[in-house]
Design a protein around this motif. Structure first.
Motif, PDB file in Angstrom:
ATOM      1  N   ARG A   1       0.836  -1.196   0.000  1.00 45.79           N
ATOM      2  CA  ARG A   1       0.000   0.000   0.000  1.00 45.79           C
ATOM      3  C   ARG A   1       0.871   1.247   0.000  1.00 45.79           C
ATOM      4  O   ARG A   1       1.977   1.250   0.548  1.00 45.79           O
ATOM      5  CB  ARG A   1      -0.933   0.033   1.220  1.00 45.79           C
ATOM      6  N   LEU A   2       0.346   2.320  -0.584  1.00 47.29           N
ATOM      7  CA  LEU A   2       1.008   3.613  -0.515  1.00 47.29           C
ATOM      8  C   LEU A   2       1.126   4.004   0.952  1.00 47.29           C
ATOM      9  O   LEU A   2       0.127   4.124   1.666  1.00 47.29           O
ATOM     10  CB  LEU A   2       0.194   4.655  -1.286  1.00 47.29           C
ATOM     11  N   THR A   3       2.345   4.187   1.417  1.00 49.35           N
ATOM     12  CA  THR A   3       2.612   4.423   2.836  1.00 49.35           C
ATOM     13  C   THR A   3       3.474   5.667   2.975  1.00 49.35           C
ATOM     14  O   THR A   3       4.470   5.834   2.275  1.00 49.35           O
ATOM     15  CB  THR A   3       3.343   3.206   3.445  1.00 49.35           C
ATOM     16  N   PHE A   4       3.091   6.539   3.902  1.00 47.22           N
ATOM     17  CA  PHE A   4       3.859   7.774   4.069  1.00 47.22           C
ATOM     18  C   PHE A   4       3.832   8.229   5.522  1.00 47.22           C
ATOM     19  O   PHE A   4       3.486   7.451   6.418  1.00 47.22           O
ATOM     20  CB  PHE A   4       3.384   8.865   3.105  1.00 47.22           C
ATOM     21  N   ASP A   5       4.200   9.465   5.729  1.00 45.15           N
ATOM     22  CA  ASP A   5       4.509  10.041   7.035  1.00 45.15           C
ATOM     23  C   ASP A   5       3.531   9.656   8.149  1.00 45.15           C
ATOM     24  O   ASP A   5       2.340   9.954   8.069  1.00 45.15           O
ATOM     25  CB  ASP A   5       4.548  11.562   6.875  1.00 45.15           C
ATOM     26  N   GLY A   6       4.068   9.043   9.179  1.00 43.29           N
ATOM     27  CA  GLY A   6       3.227   8.628  10.300  1.00 43.29           C
ATOM     28  C   GLY A   6       2.665   9.778  11.106  1.00 43.29           C
ATOM     29  O   GLY A   6       1.735   9.590  11.896  1.00 43.29           O
TER      30      GLY A   6
END
Length: 260
Positions: A159-164
């Motif tokens: 999955r597109l995953t970015f800044d937590g």
């Protein structure tokens, strides 16, 4: 690590290079043998949380100082068709050297690293824990990724995953989910606010169902979000230490009640 662990968790805010504040905080806590039972981190706070979870707090400062003078943007790279921003290389390289092939399950205490993922319903938060077969270095870089300063996205579960920190900088909910009854929200905001979102400054209240207190700087933090300036970082380390001491002085009864 033989220090006594209290019945509290620390949630380290995502705040770019301002997480040098967190380094000073956790250094001081460790020196007082006052360490959390669990930790959570978002974005740059994930690096501090992971180092705490694997018992390598003493090595955080040397790792950070190796990055002094690093150039976040180098326009000369455009000549060879490379992206000019270098945060993926800087942070990813540090995480790889520091954690190697260690997995999220390979920690001394429970750890939660928060990422943001795109679903059909929009952006949602996801907590990566020991249940997820993910390398620590990969989880940290995935949690830090912001398009632009970072060039390399690390997908989780394809999955597109970015800044937590995108939907909330301090992962207090995720820290609470690890089972500790009391949460310390470690934030670099000078006003001690819990901030909602990575790129805007709308503040949020502590949820009424959480026993959470905020550990914030006692004075303005001089280092910027993408700033490896030596003098500013060393001053930020010192502010973190002083802020940790002031927090414990103010909250000693609360912390002692949380001790095992």
């Amino acid at each position: 690590m033989s220090a006594t662990r209290g019945a509290f968790s620390i949630a380290f805010e995502g705040c770019g290079c301002r997480a040098a504040f967190h380094v000073g905080v956790i250094e001081w806590f460790a020196e007082q043998n006052l360490l959390p039972r669990t930790v959570a981190g978002a974005s740059s706070g994930a690096l501090i949380a992971a180092a705490t979870a694997v018992g390598r707090i003493a090595e955080l400062r040397p790792v950070w100082t190796e990055l002094f003078g690093s150039r976040v943007c180098d326009l000369r790279r455009l000549r060879s068709g490379r992206w000019p921003f270098r945060m993926s290389e800087i942070v990813g390289g540090a995480a790889e050297r520091y954690f190697g092939d260690r997995l999220l399950a390979d920690t001394l205490i429970p750890l939660s690293i928060v990422v943001t993922q795109m679903r059909t319903t929009g952006a949602v938060r996801r907590a990566l824990t020991a249940r997820d077969p993910v390398r620590l270095a990969s989880a940290i870089l995935a949690s830090c990724f912001i398009p632009g300063p970072y060039s390399r996205m690390v997908p989780i579960d394809r999955r597109l995953t970015f800044d937590g920190a995108w939907l909330g900088r301090a992962p207090i909910r995720e820290a609470a989910a690890l089972g500790s009854p009391k949460i310390i929200a470690c934030v670099s905001d000078d006003a001690g606010r819990l901030l909602r979102g990575a790129l805007w400054t709308r503040s949020m209240a502590i949820p009424p169902d959480l026993d959470c207190r905020v550990l914030a700087p006692v004075t303005r933090v001089p280092v910027g979000a993408f700033d490896f300036d030596r003098a500013a970082t060393l001053e930020t380390f010192a502010i973190g230490r002083a802020s940790a001491e002031a927090f414990v002085d103010r909250n000693r009864g609360w912390l002692l009640d949380a001790r095992c």
